[in-house]
Design a protein around this motif. Structure first.
Motif, short mmCIF file in Angstrom:
data_model
loop_
_atom_site.label_atom_id
_atom_site.label_comp_id
_atom_site.label_asym_id
_atom_site.label_seq_id
_atom_site.Cartn_x
_atom_site.Cartn_y
_atom_site.Cartn_z
N SER A 1 7.91 -1.17 -10.37
CA SER A 1 6.76 -0.28 -10.39
C SER A 1 7.19 1.18 -10.51
O SER A 1 6.59 1.97 -11.25
CB SER A 1 5.93 -0.48 -9.12
OG SER A 1 4.76 0.28 -9.16
N ARG A 2 8.25 1.54 -9.79
CA ARG A 2 8.73 2.92 -9.86
C ARG A 2 9.15 3.27 -11.29
O ARG A 2 8.83 4.33 -11.82
CB ARG A 2 9.91 3.12 -8.91
CG ARG A 2 10.43 4.54 -8.85
CD ARG A 2 11.61 4.70 -7.90
NE ARG A 2 11.23 4.39 -6.52
CZ ARG A 2 11.60 3.29 -5.88
NH1 ARG A 2 12.35 2.39 -6.48
NH2 ARG A 2 11.23 3.08 -4.64
N ASP B 1 0.81 -1.22 0.00
CA ASP B 1 0.00 0.00 0.00
C ASP B 1 0.84 1.27 0.00
O ASP B 1 0.30 2.37 -0.07
CB ASP B 1 -0.92 0.03 1.23
CG ASP B 1 -2.00 -1.03 1.18
OD1 ASP B 1 -2.30 -1.52 0.07
OD2 ASP B 1 -2.54 -1.37 2.25
N VAL B 2 2.15 1.13 0.11
CA VAL B 2 3.03 2.30 0.24
C VAL B 2 3.45 2.78 -1.15
O VAL B 2 3.99 2.00 -1.94
CB VAL B 2 4.28 1.95 1.07
CG1 VAL B 2 5.21 3.16 1.17
CG2 VAL B 2 3.88 1.49 2.47
N PRO B 3 3.20 4.05 -1.47
CA PRO B 3 3.64 4.59 -2.77
C PRO B 3 5.13 4.35 -3.00
O PRO B 3 5.92 4.29 -2.06
CB PRO B 3 3.33 6.08 -2.65
CG PRO B 3 2.20 6.15 -1.67
CD PRO B 3 2.48 5.06 -0.67
N MET B 4 5.51 4.22 -4.28
CA MET B 4 6.89 3.90 -4.61
C MET B 4 7.85 5.03 -4.25
O MET B 4 9.01 4.79 -3.93
CB MET B 4 7.01 3.58 -6.11
CG MET B 4 6.15 2.39 -6.52
SD MET B 4 6.44 0.93 -5.49
CE MET B 4 4.79 0.22 -5.46
N ASP B 5 7.38 6.26 -4.31
CA ASP B 5 8.19 7.41 -3.90
C ASP B 5 7.48 8.10 -2.74
O ASP B 5 6.37 8.60 -2.91
CB ASP B 5 8.38 8.39 -5.06
CG ASP B 5 9.28 7.83 -6.14
OD1 ASP B 5 10.30 7.20 -5.79
OD2 ASP B 5 8.97 8.01 -7.33
N ALA C 1 4.81 -7.88 -9.55
CA ALA C 1 6.26 -8.01 -9.46
C ALA C 1 6.60 -8.81 -8.21
O ALA C 1 6.14 -8.48 -7.12
CB ALA C 1 6.93 -6.64 -9.41
N HIS C 2 7.38 -9.85 -8.40
CA HIS C 2 7.70 -10.72 -7.25
C HIS C 2 9.14 -11.21 -7.38
O HIS C 2 9.55 -11.69 -8.43
CB HIS C 2 6.75 -11.91 -7.21
CG HIS C 2 7.03 -12.85 -6.08
ND1 HIS C 2 6.95 -12.47 -4.75
CD2 HIS C 2 7.41 -14.15 -6.06
CE1 HIS C 2 7.25 -13.50 -3.99
NE2 HIS C 2 7.54 -14.52 -4.75
N ALA C 3 9.89 -11.09 -6.29
CA ALA C 3 11.28 -11.52 -6.27
C ALA C 3 11.51 -12.56 -5.19
O ALA C 3 10.84 -12.56 -4.15
CB ALA C 3 12.21 -10.32 -6.04
N THR C 4 12.45 -13.45 -5.45
CA THR C 4 12.87 -14.45 -4.47
C THR C 4 14.38 -14.42 -4.36
O THR C 4 15.08 -14.09 -5.32
CB THR C 4 12.42 -15.86 -4.88
OG1 THR C 4 12.92 -16.16 -6.20
CG2 THR C 4 10.90 -15.97 -4.88
N SER D 1 15.71 -2.93 -15.05
CA SER D 1 15.94 -3.72 -16.27
C SER D 1 14.71 -4.54 -16.64
O SER D 1 14.40 -4.72 -17.83
CB SER D 1 17.14 -4.65 -16.08
OG SER D 1 16.84 -5.74 -15.21
N VAL D 2 13.98 -5.02 -15.63
CA VAL D 2 12.74 -5.76 -15.90
C VAL D 2 11.68 -4.84 -16.46
O VAL D 2 10.92 -5.20 -17.38
CB VAL D 2 12.27 -6.47 -14.61
CG1 VAL D 2 10.82 -6.93 -14.74
CG2 VAL D 2 13.17 -7.67 -14.30
N ALA D 3 11.62 -3.61 -15.94
CA ALA D 3 10.68 -2.64 -16.48
C ALA D 3 10.98 -2.32 -17.95
O ALA D 3 10.07 -2.16 -18.76
CB ALA D 3 10.71 -1.36 -15.64
#
Length: 327
Positions: free
Chosen positions: A253-254, A102-106, A266-269, A316-318
């Motif tokens: 997202s940013r 829920d927290v904005p990217m910036d 977006a999901h990272a492991t 890079s993914v973006a």
């Protein structure tokens, strides 16, 4: 322990001492929903165990009040944090506990993400009174969600379904389901588990089925940028591996525009020292097709400088997504 993030990209803005933190008096600003209160009380208990005196300041945010429109149409998920930030700025509270998704990217100038805690289950959960799995739904069944991400993911899995808006806190959403307004709803597994409602879950979607939102399942703690003392008190609560993974997720997202209300997953492991980041984007009004991107890099979660590399991985993914037509 882990220093906290600054505005623009999530990298160290304080150098925190490893020496024991003297006891301090703290007030946590929190929304008053049952889940938000659980999260705040969880942080309160952990800080009290460190010897600090901790009070709670319950508040109602704009996001809690506007329930007749989707978040993407009224200002995004930042509506859940604005009033809490005002309390921090006015000195009525020293920290705010958020569901990180829920927290904005910036964050606004003068605010920082001071701590990211160990992640709960980041996946989405299927909840239904009648159907054990999404695949069991008849054609044209009604599924509730107000998330653009979940909307595009559901449409990719079942383009025949009718996706209807679903707003309100977790208990309100479950009540609407029980009243028969929906054949099933999709919720974050973490919230259900934290409130002891795991029995309501009929199926947990694997990330290969529905990719989670950036930061889903993690708690983030926000402070004023000039409160190094508060950040120091929070340092023992931070989890370096979670912080690294969500940094990469939020960077996607940013780089895509910074909105929490976009049709982006977006999901990272982090496994055996390798950070793998996956992302998916879909057009809510277009064809039920997902654009996907994937990248990985060897990183050390214990090294705060790795967060810079995680940010670059997300960017890079973006770039991959935009090259395929995502916007």
């Amino acid at each position: 322990m882990s220093p906290h993030a600054c505005r623009g990209s999530e990298k160290a803005s304080f150098v925190l001492s490893t020496a024991p933190t003297p006891p301090v008096s703290l007030t946590i600003a929190t929304r008053e929903s049952r889940l938000a209160m659980w999260q705040a009380e969880h942080v309160q208990a952990l800080l009290q165990a460190q010897g600090h005196s901790v009070a709670l300041l319950g508040m109602t945010t704009q996001g809690d009040q506007i329930l007749d429109r989707s978040l993407s149409k009224v200002g995004g998920k930042g509506l859940f944090v604005k009033e809490l930030e005002v309390a921090l700025e006015e000195g009525r509270a020293n920290l705010a506990v958020h569901s990180l998704k829920d927290v904005p990217m910036d964050l606004p100038e003068g605010f920082d993400l001071a701590c990211v805690m160990t992640r709960e289950d980041p996946r989405d959960a299927w909840v239904s009174s009648k159907y054990a799995h999404l695949n069991d739904l008849p054609q044209g069944a009604v599924v509730g969600t107000s998330s653009l991400r979940r909307t595009v993911l559901l449409r990719a899995l079942r383009p025949d379904l009718k996706i209807e808006p679903l707003r309100g806190n977790l208990d309100t959403r479950l009540r609407k389901l029980d009243e028969g307004q929906y054949d099933g709803i999709v919720l974050a597994a973490a919230g259900l588990k934290r409130l002891g409602l795991g029995e309501r879950i009929r199926h947990i979607f694997e990330t290969t089925e529905m990719l989670p939102a950036a930061g889903q399942g993690a708690l983030g703690i926000e402070v004023r940028s000039n409160r190094a003392d508060v950040a120091q008190a929070l340092a023992p609560l931070a989890d370096a591996a979670t912080w690294l993974t969500v940094t990469a997720e939020r960077a996607v997202s940013r780089a895509m525009g910074g909105s929490c209300s976009m049709p982006l997953a977006a999901h990272a492991t982090l496994t055996d020292g390798v950070l793998r980041l996956q992302a998916a984007w879909g057009d809510p009004s277009g064809a039920p097709v997902l654009l996907r991107a994937d990248a990985k890099q060897a990183l050390d979660a214990a090294d705060p400088a790795s967060r810079d590399a995680a940010n670059l991985l997300g960017e890079s993914v973006a770039v991959q997504l935009r090259a395929q037509g995502a916007h």
